[in-house]
Each structure stands twice: as structure tokens, then as C-alpha cells.
Write a protein that holds these residues in place. Structure first.
Motif, mmCIF file in Angstrom:
data_model
loop_
_atom_site.group_PDB
_atom_site.id
_atom_site.type_symbol
_atom_site.label_atom_id
_atom_site.label_comp_id
_atom_site.label_asym_id
_atom_site.label_seq_id
_atom_site.Cartn_x
_atom_site.Cartn_y
_atom_site.Cartn_z
ATOM 1 N N GLU A 120 25.979 21.857 -8.440
ATOM 2 C CA GLU A 120 24.779 22.124 -9.233
ATOM 3 C C GLU A 120 23.798 22.938 -8.405
ATOM 4 N N ARG B 149 25.485 23.773 -13.679
ATOM 5 C CA ARG B 149 26.359 22.734 -13.109
ATOM 6 C C ARG B 149 27.801 23.014 -13.503
ATOM 7 N N THR C 125 27.686 23.637 -17.359
ATOM 8 C CA THR C 125 26.496 23.204 -18.094
ATOM 9 C C THR C 125 25.280 23.966 -17.584
ATOM 10 N N SER D 64 21.172 23.983 -18.094
ATOM 11 C CA SER D 64 20.181 23.050 -18.627
ATOM 12 C C SER D 64 18.791 23.344 -18.094
ATOM 13 N N TRP E 262 15.422 24.523 -13.892
ATOM 14 C CA TRP E 262 16.517 25.261 -14.524
ATOM 15 C C TRP E 262 17.747 25.086 -13.641
ATOM 16 N N GLN F 109 25.904 16.381 -18.970
ATOM 17 C CA GLN F 109 25.422 17.380 -19.911
ATOM 18 C C GLN F 109 23.932 17.644 -19.837
ATOM 19 N N ALA F 110 23.210 16.991 -18.965
ATOM 20 C CA ALA F 110 21.768 17.219 -18.865
ATOM 21 C C ALA F 110 21.383 17.340 -17.399
ATOM 22 N N SER F 111 20.196 17.837 -17.192
ATOM 23 C CA SER F 111 19.703 18.009 -15.824
ATOM 24 C C SER F 111 19.134 16.685 -15.330
ATOM 25 N N THR G 130 26.816 23.111 -22.820
ATOM 26 C CA THR G 130 28.001 22.894 -21.991
ATOM 27 C C THR G 130 29.182 23.660 -22.569
ATOM 28 N N SER H 121 20.299 21.527 -23.040
ATOM 29 C CA SER H 121 21.464 21.954 -22.265
ATOM 30 C C SER H 121 22.541 22.499 -23.189
ATOM 31 N N GLU I 237 14.628 17.775 -22.286
ATOM 32 C CA GLU I 237 15.906 18.334 -21.843
ATOM 33 C C GLU I 237 16.478 19.246 -22.922
ATOM 34 N N ARG J 93 14.766 21.284 -17.839
ATOM 35 C CA ARG J 93 14.020 20.024 -17.949
ATOM 36 C C ARG J 93 12.529 20.323 -17.903
#
Length: 957
Positions: A244, A952, A908, A910, A949, A112-114, A889, A887, A885, A912
Motif C-alpha cells: 500500500e 493497495r 484497490t 481509495s 489517497w 477494500q477501504a483505506s 477494487t 474505494s 471512505e 479517506r
């Protein structure tokens, strides 16, 4: 069986299922399913745990050659005490352990995150663990500190274990310039920590201090990060894939170059105006890093592809995974191509024997720009730039980016990590385990200056090639036996004895060729060649015993001792012994406990010691060969390379911690609080010896002592929970106070450039003569050299590492199909030298020396720097908030996934490093000249963190 969320009905991945009292522990796959094979017949109790959910138990009866099914539904919980954690003596229930162990929920965070690397995964997710990135260069490493810095002279990085074996965590993992601490890249260099693929990790547990790490021995005083990789479960093959893609963006603001001119076009500084020696007619400015015609920056990109399969039948399970990553940075010469492959197998060889084999392979090709403290750095030449009307406004001081980008600097890695764990359970009360493994890293650091094309720098334009090759071996062997018994119905006993062998062997060869034949990059085509080699070896042999007693399954007392011998100890010092004592009391299980808003309460305490071994050769007297001339001929001679210290012993860190864990408000909120006090004694300090002894200039001795103390806290709460909306938030924070208690008798403060180790102050603190006052006495809006007062004596200006930290992580689930998550991170209570702007004063191109609209305060610090040499005005408070972060999803309904012949499908989006909030005036408060060095923290000419950016797609079938 299958484990699901009681509220949403969704399958839960990563749930631990244990047959109580046995070695049988498995985890659910991405469909929430689990399977066990070979469970003994009879009555069986299962314990089910997962972070963020309350525990569950189930009982069933197993008959010979039969299959039983047991499903579970878990209710969300902010904190739980029943989870299984990994310790040096094996797996234990969290409620039995007297010290805090931080656990990171890997599966959710990766999906769920980069998450690019392991450092991203650890950042902001554990109280007391400070992660500071070195900057924005792709592939650059990260500094990690757990509960502060313990050692004056030795590394302060934690030990890393993967699947039970120690692996290399080399920090400065790029070749150094001869006689220097600066790598060939000039600054931001890679670390081996980020070779580990987050996609293939099942869980991360962080053992924070000596009280918890006693049984890990003489290398664990800085804490231990324990990583467990994924494994398969019995069943049909289950495939997972992810794709991704995204962009890498340069979001930073860079300083502008200024020049003041008089009417004739000659340079005219403000201090000269104040002195009456010139009058400014104009002020020109130019920013080569932000001007479209001269900037070297571009938009980079990132792609990552992964595929894994798991399953098994009978007593055999497997997990096989691969991932390929291709990332290009914001500078054309910065990129990373990396392949991670993993194959984990489990074999049940009988009712009392099972074998786990874990194998990982990493191959990477990293190209790096020159930056940081290097004359050939791109940022150095841009921010040190000057121009005249005749040269044109290219803005670069000596070399343009096109010239600098001809230099090819890269690192190639081939890394093989493999372990084999054997578990033997001959009876219900005896468990034996053996674990052996190897972590082998082959590394090539390569740098090439093409003949006739490279910048004209110290002869490099004539052609230069460096090809340095290294091999790093880490061997681990563990053997242990645990006896579980019940002397009475109310008392349980757990006795463990074990031994460990660790060997670390590093071998390197260095080769340089100068004056290459044009068109060739081979050292064999060089007119001048140089070579060298390096070998270091360290061996540790340790043994330990641990005894735990449990009373009514709610009060647990543990005592342990470990003894180590190490090849780095002085010959007059034999074995070091580390003791440990801890207690855990689940008060809420007592009959007298009746607090309406508290669902559970545990009190815990731990006291223990651990250590750090000396450097490989610190205790040895050895000679260094040199070439000398005798009677007109070159012959080989020797000189003292090190005086040695036969009494040298390891540093010892002793820690005591107290804490509590509580669940409240119907298990919707959880609290962890910990206080610790850690003292390091026998710290290694380099004592300078008088030249009259006729030996080397000094040696290390056990002279110093260091203190770290602080508070850690975690609050986790489910703020909303319904079928249409769920919202949870987690706060974790810490406060750490670091102090050098003593350097030893007659030892002067240790100076590290603008930083120092001084008794009574934090390690590596900034020191210089302060700006006591300034004023525009004549009211002309310009600060002259006589209008600034600088002190005569250096004073403490601030600590180099954050004293305070706070992270806020939150998740919002809308229905069953949309999830939002974010991480906000704070670091405070520290200072950072704005080394870039301080250095630009000497180049006469900073705003404060040229622009009369600059603030009086900025002018004063510029004048003080230029005319008195003090950097005090550029040592700034560096507190910051970062939006690490964000995101969102989208979870496809199962019907949609099934229509595509998939079991699950999600998307997702996301970002960062989205925003930084700070009063620091440099490029970025996390920017580091030497991001992985022990103490040097100057923000000097390094590339600041970049922004990501990404999109995924996750598939399961």
C-alpha cells in the motif's frame, strides 16, 4: 472442503464451519478452503455461517482414519440468525443470545477501504458505537463511546479483549505536564487501541451494554470490544501479501489573521471605531498556514507492506504474519514507523484436547508535533499571530515553525501480547476451557529541547530533556466448564460455571534534565535534574454461573450471576454481585407463523447489571512524602495524599433492552431494532471537605446517578443481484439521550472550564451566559459594546457528544471484477466550542473585531467574548456529514493471476476523509483539543483531520 458464493462462484473468506454440538470451529482461508482434523467418528452435522450470507448445513459420516470432503455454496442474505458469536461463557449461536451483538466484517473492509487502524475499522460500522477522532495528527488516539457516557468521574471507554484476554486501552498514553491534564504534546496524544493491526484481525464483536456485559464484571459497564485474530487451517502453505502506498494531504481551511489600522498605522478595532476613538484607514489580513511562503504544511506519504502465511498438517495449524507501516504527516515532525508481528498456532493434542497459542508483538516509533493547548504549538503561533511593518509579515505570534520543529517529541512502544487457550472435551456434553495471557506494554515518552536552538520558553532554550519510562502489565486467567444436556426431546440445557482473575500493574519513572551541555541530549549532562516514580495496581477476582434453557430450539431463556472482589473496593465493602436475565424467541420457527414477506423473525430481551471499579487509590488513606525544613535542615516529612473512603464501592449500571431481528423479501433485506434504558447508580463524585478536618481537600463517594436511553437500528438490503450487477446497502443509526440524574445531596455542579456536570442535563454540557440580543442601533454596520445584551446567569448551551448518528455503507459489484464501496457518516445533536476563534478574540486578530464586512452576528459574538467573557457565541451546533471512505477494487481474472503464478490478484484505489458537510464555522467539527479526555471537547488549536489517497495491491499464492 471449499465454500463459495452461490451467485458468483467466488471463494468466500472468513466463513465459520462448526461441527454441531462440539468445540470444532474453523474458518475458511482466502481461497475459501477449510479443514478439520480429529473429528469423532460417526454421523456429523456441519453448520456454515458468514455475515451477509444465509446459513447452510451438511451431514456426512466420518470413519476411522479417513478423509471426507464437504463443499458449500452460500446465498447472500441481508441478516442471519445462525451465526456463532463470542460470549463470556464461550461461543454460542446468535439466535440463543437475548441481547444485540454488533459484528464487523473485517476481511472485506480491510481489503477494500483505506483502513489505517482499528478506529477506522470501527467507525460507522456499528449502531450505538460513536467514534470521534481527535484530529489529524498521525498516531493520535480516538474517543469511543458505546451507548453514551455512564460515569461522572471514571473513564467511559470500552474494555478491549484480544483472543480472550484483556488488553490495555489506555487513552491518555502520553506523559502529562506536572499538575496538568495536558500531555507534553499539548493535546492530541496516542492511544493503545491503535497498536492492534487490522490486517491480522479475523472478527470484531461489540458487546454494547451492561445487559450483555454482565459476565465480564466490574470493568465492563461501558461495553466490550472483542477481537479475534486470524488462524490457519490444515493444508499446504498459503501466502498473502499486500503493498500500500499513498499520500497524506492537508485539506483544511484555517482562519485568517486580521488587523485594522488608522491613518497613522496604529491598530484600530471596530469597537474603537464604534466608540469614536479611531477611524480605520485599512484592514490587513494574512494567513500564515495557507500562504505558500510561510505555511509549514507539506504533503505526507504512507507506505505499508504485509506478508502472511498459514497452513498446517495433522493436528497442527499456524498463521504467521508481519506488517510494516511508515507514515509521514503534513507537518515535518509528525511520523510513525511501526512493525506488527503475529504468530498463532493451534495444536490438536487428541480427540478431546486442543491448544491455541496467540502471540503478537508491536514495535513503533512515533514523532509528534506540539499542538493544542500549548504555547509552543505550531497552529497556536500561527493563529495567534500578529505583525507590524517593521517586523515583516511572517505571521507568527512568537515562534516560527523552524524554531518549533527543533523540539523532538516522540514515543517508542514495545508491546507483547500473548495468550494460551486450552479446550477440553472429555464427552459430548462436557466442555472445559482455560485461558491465560499477558499484555505487556513498554513505553518511552521522550522530549528534547536542544541547547541554544530551542524556542526561548521558560528556560527551554538552555536545553531540556524529559525521558519518562513506563511498563503496563495486564494479566488475565479464565477457567470455565460448560455442560450441555437434553432433559427431553424438546428441552435443551446449557450450564456454565467459571472464574476470572485480572491483574493490572502500571509502573513509571520520570526523569528530567535542565540546562544541558550544548551538543548533548543526555540527562547526565544536565545541571539540574528531577525524578519521580509512579506505581498503581488493581486486582479483580470474579466467579460466575450461567444457565440457559432452550425450548424446541426456538425459545431460549438465560439467567446468570457474577460476583467480583476488587482491590480498589473500600475495606468495608466486600463483594459485588451482578445479575442477568435474557430471552430470545425465534417466532418464525413456530408452526403458526405465516407472514409472506417475512422469512424470519426473532424477538429478544435482556436485563442485566455491570460495573466500573473505583480508581486504584480512591478508597485508600495514604500519605505523600514532602521535603520540609526543621532547625535549618532539610528533612523528610509527609502530608495526607488522600483521605480515603473505607465504604467505597463500584459504580453499578443496570440496563434493559428489547429488540427484534427480521429477514424479509426473500432474505434480501434485514432489520435489527433495539431499545435500551441504562441507569448508573453509586456513581463516584468528588466531595470537597472542609479544611478544618486537617486532611486533603476531599474524597470520592458513591453519590451520583446517570441515565442513558435510546434506539438503535440497522437495515441491510440487497437492492440488485444478478450475474452482471450486484448492489447492497447498509444503514445503521442510533439515538441516545444522556442525563445526569443526581450528583448527591449538597453537591454543587462540577465545572470543567466551559463545560459542566449539572443535574437534569447531559454530562459535560456547555454552559455560559447567553447573548440575549444585539442590534446595530445607529445603523453604521458596526456592533459597539453597548449594542450587545448578555444575560446574567449561565444557561445550558448544548451537549458535548452526538445524540444522533447515521452511517450509510454501500457496495456495488460489476460482474466479477470491479467493486465500488463507500461510507457516509452523520453525527448530530451536539455542540462544540470553537475554542480557537474564541481565544483569538483576546489576541485582537479575529475578523469580527477588525473587518467591517464581518456579519453583525459574528461581530456581536466577538464583542460579547471580549468585553463580557462569555463564550456562548462560539458554542456552535456541530452536526456534520462526512464522506469517510470511497474505494474501487479491480479483481483480476483467475487466468491473469495464474499467469503470474498467483492464486489471486487485486488492486484497490481509495480515499479517506474526502468531504465534510457542516454549518460549524471552526476548523472541523471532529477536531478536539484533548481528543481522548473523558469530557473536554473544545476545538482549540489542534490539527484537523487530514485526507488520505492510497493504492493497495493484494496478492495470494
Amino acid at each position: 472442503g471449499t465454500v463459495t458464493d452461490a451467485r458468483t462462484g467466488r471463494a468466500l473468506v472468513g466463513v465459520q464451519i462448526q461441527v454441531v454440538g462440539t468445540r470444532f470451529i474453523v474458518v475458511t482461508d482466502r481461497d475459501g478452503q477449510y479443514s478439520m482434523v480429529g473429528i469423532p467418528v460417526g454421523s456429523t452435522e456441519l453448520r456454515v455461517t458468514r455475515i451477509g450470507f444465509g446459513p447452510a448445513t451438511g451431514s456426512l459420516t466420518i470413519t476411522l482414519n479417513s478423509t471426507a470432503t464437504q463443499d458449500f455454496q452460500l446465498a447472500s442474505s441481508a441478516l442471519e440468525l445462525e451465526g456463532v458469536v463470542v460470549t463470556a461463557t464461550g461461543e454460542q449461536l446468535r439466535r440463543e443470545v437475548g441481547n444485540t451483538i454488533a459484528t464487523i466484517n473485517v476481511a472485506n473492509d480491510v481489503d477494500q477501504a483505506s483502513i489505517r487502524n482499528l478506529a477506522d475499522l470501527v467507525t460507522g460500522r456499528a449502531a450505538g458505537v460513536t467514534v470521534l477522532a481527535s484530529g489529524g495528527t498521525i498516531g493520535s488516539g480516538t474517543r469511543i463511546r458505546i451507548r453514551g457516557s455512564n460515569s461522572v468521574s471514571l473513564a467511559n471507554d470500552p474494555v478491549i479483549y484480544v483472543d480472550g484476554i484483556m488488553v490495555s486501552n489506555a487513552t491518555q498514553s502520553f506523559s502529562l505536564l506536572p499538575g496538568s491534564v495536558v500531555p507534553l504534546t499539548g493535546g492530541q496524544s496516542p492511544s493503545r487501541l491503535n497498536d492492534i493491526d487490522p490486517e491480522q484481525i479475523e472478527s470484531i464483536e461489540i458487546i454494547k451494554g451492561p445487559a450483555a456485559a454482565t459476565l465480564y464484571g466490574t470493568q465492563a459497564a461501558n461495553g466490550v470490544i472483542w477481537i479475534t485474530t486470524k488462524r490457519g487451517s490444515v493444508g499446504a502453505p498459503k501466502w498473502s501479501a499486500s503493498f500500500e502506498a499513498g499520500s497524506v494531504v492537508e485539506p483544511n481551511t484555517y482562519p485568517t489573521n486580521y488587523r485594522g489600522f488608522d491613518a497613522s498605522g496604529a491598530f484600530c478595532l471596530l469597537t474603537e471605531v464604534a466608540a469614536g476613538t479611531c477611524q480605520q484607514a485599512r484592514v490587513d489580513s494574512f494567513n500564515p498556514l495557507e500562504n505558500p511562503s510561510s505555511t509549514p504544511f507539506q504533503n505526507g506519504d504512507r507506505q505499508s507492506y504485509s506478508l502472511d502465511v498459514s497452513g498446517g498438517q495433522g493436528g497442527f495449524t499456524y498463521y504467521i504474519a508481519g506488517r510494516f507501516t511508515n507514515e509521514d504527516g503534513v507537518l515535518p515532525v509528525n511520523g510513525l514507523k511501526r512493525a506488527n508481528i503475529r504468530a498463532n498456532f493451534s495444536v490438536a493434542a487428541g480427540e478431546d484436547l486442543d491448544l491455541k497459542i496467540s502471540t503478537g508483538y508491536v514495535s513503533s516509533d512515533l514523532s509528534l508535533p506540539l499542538n493544542g493547548n500549548f504555547a509552543l504549538g505550531t497552529i497556536t503561533n500561527a493563529l495567534g499571530g500578529f505583525w507590524t511593518d517593521t517586523l515583516g509579515a511572517n505571521g507568527y505570534s512568537e515562534f516560527t515553525p523552524n524554531q518549533l520543529f527543533t523540539v523532538d517529541t516522540r514515543q517508542n512502544i514495545d508491546r507483547f501480547t500473548s495468550s494460551m487457550a486450552l479446550n477440553w472435551t472429555p464427552s459430548s456434553f462436557l466442555i472445559g476451557r482455560a485461558n491465560i495471557g499477558l499484555d505487556l506494554t513498554s513505553r518511552v515518552d521522550d522530549q528534547f529541547f536542544p541547547t541554544g536552538e530551542a524556542p526561548a520558553f521558560l528556560g527551554a532554550e538552555l536545553g531540556l530533556r524529559r525521558a519518562n519510562r513506563f511498563q503496563n502489565f495486564v494479566y488475565t486467567a479464565d477457567l470455565g466448564f460448560t455442560v450441555n444436556s437434553r432433559p427431553s426431546t424438546s428441552i435443551s440445557s446449557r450450564t456454565t460455571v467459571g472464574a476470572q482473575y485480572i491483574q493490572q500493574l502500571f509502573r513509571g519513572t520520570f526523569a528530567t534534565g535542565r540546562q544541558l551541555v550544548a551538543g548533548s541530549r543526555s540527562i547526565a549532562a544536565a545541571a539540574v535534574t528531577e525524578s519521580g516514580e509512579q506505581t498503581t495496581e488493581s486486582i479483580t477476582l470474579g466467579a460466575f454461573v450461567e444457565q440457559q434453557f432452550g425450548f424446541n430450539d426456538r425459545l431460549f431463556v438465560t439467567g446468570a450471576v457474577r460476583a467480583d472482589d476488587n482491590s480498589a473496593f473500600g475495606k468495608n465493602f466486600n463483594v459485588v454481585v451482578f445479575p442477568k436475565l435474557s430471552g430470545s424467541w425465534v417466532v418464525s420457527d413456530e408452526s403458526f407463523f405465516n407472514v409472506s414477506f417475512l422469512n424470519s423473525l426473532r424477538l429478544r430481551s435482556a436485563w442485566g447489571e455491570s460495573g466500573l471499579q473505583p480508581g486504584t487509590n480512591d478508597a485508600l488513606r495514604f500519605f505523600t512524602p514532602v521535603a520540609v525544613t526543621a532547625d535549618g535542615q532539610d528533612v523528610t516529612g509527609v502530608t495526607f495524599g488522600g483521605l480515603g473512603n473505607p465504604s467505597l464501592k463500584p459504580e453499578r449500571s443496570r440496563e434493559i433492552e428489547f429488540g427484534l431481528d427480521a429477514q424479509l423479501l426473500d432474505n434480501r433485506a434485514g432489520v435489527e431494532l433495539t431499545y435500551y434504558d441504562k441507569r448508573t447508580r453509586d456513581a463516584l463524585v468528588f466531595r470537597t471537605l472542609p479544611p478544618s478536618l486537617g486532611v486533603s481537600n476531599g474524597r470520592f463517594e458513591n453519590l451520583g446517578s446517570v441515565k442513558n436511553s435510546g434506539l438503535e437500528g440497522l437495515i441491510s438490503a440487497s437492492l440488485l443481484e444478478s450475474n452482471s450487477l450486484a448492489w447492497d446497502v447498509t444503514f445503521n443509526g442510533s439515538i441516545n439521550t444522556n442525563e445526569l440524574l443526581s450528583l448527591g445531596t449538597d453537591i454543587e455542579p462540577i465545572i470543567l472550564g466551559d463545560q459542566r456536570h449539572v443535574e437534569g442535563f447531559p454530562l459535560g454540557g456547555y454552559w455560559d451566559r447567553p447573548i440575549e440580543s444585539f442590534s446595530d442601533a445607529n445603523g453604521d454596520g458596526i456592533i459597539g459594546t453597548d449594542e450587545v445584551v448578555v444575560g446574567d446567569t449561565a444557561v445550558f448551551l448544548g451537549a458535548p457528544f452526538p445524540k444522533r448518528s447515521l452511517s450509510i455503507q454501500s457496495n456495488v459489484l460489476l460482474g466479477d471484477f470491479v467493486r465500488f464501496s463507500g461510507l457516509l457518516d452523520f453525527r448530530g445533536g451536539y455542540t462544540l466550542l470553537n475554542g480557537t476563534e474564541s481565544w483569538r478574540i483576546g489576541q485582537n486578530i479575529s475578523r469580527e473585531l477588525n473587518d467591517p464586512t464581518a456579519t453583525l452576528e459574528d461581530q456581536a459574538r466577538g464583542v460579547a467574548r471580549k468585553f463580557t467573557g462569555t463564550v456562548a457565541g462560539y458554542v456552535e451546533e456541530a452536526d456534520f456529514w462526512k464522506l469517510r471512505e470511497v474505494s474501487v477494487t479491480f479483481l483480476a481474472p483467475r487466468a491473469w493471476a495464474n499467469s503470474l503464478r498467483l492464486d489471486r490478484l487485486s488492486l484497490t484505489l481509495s480515499g479517506r476523509n474526502l468531504a465534510t458537510f457542516t454549518d460549524y464555522t471552526g476548523m472541523d467539527p471532529e477536531n478536539q483539543q484533548l481528543g481522548q479526555s473523558n469530557f473536554v471537547t473544545s476545538d482549540f488549536m489542534a490539527q484537523p483531520p487530514v485526507r488520505y489517497w492510497t493504492a493497495r495491491v493484494n496478492l495470494g499464492f
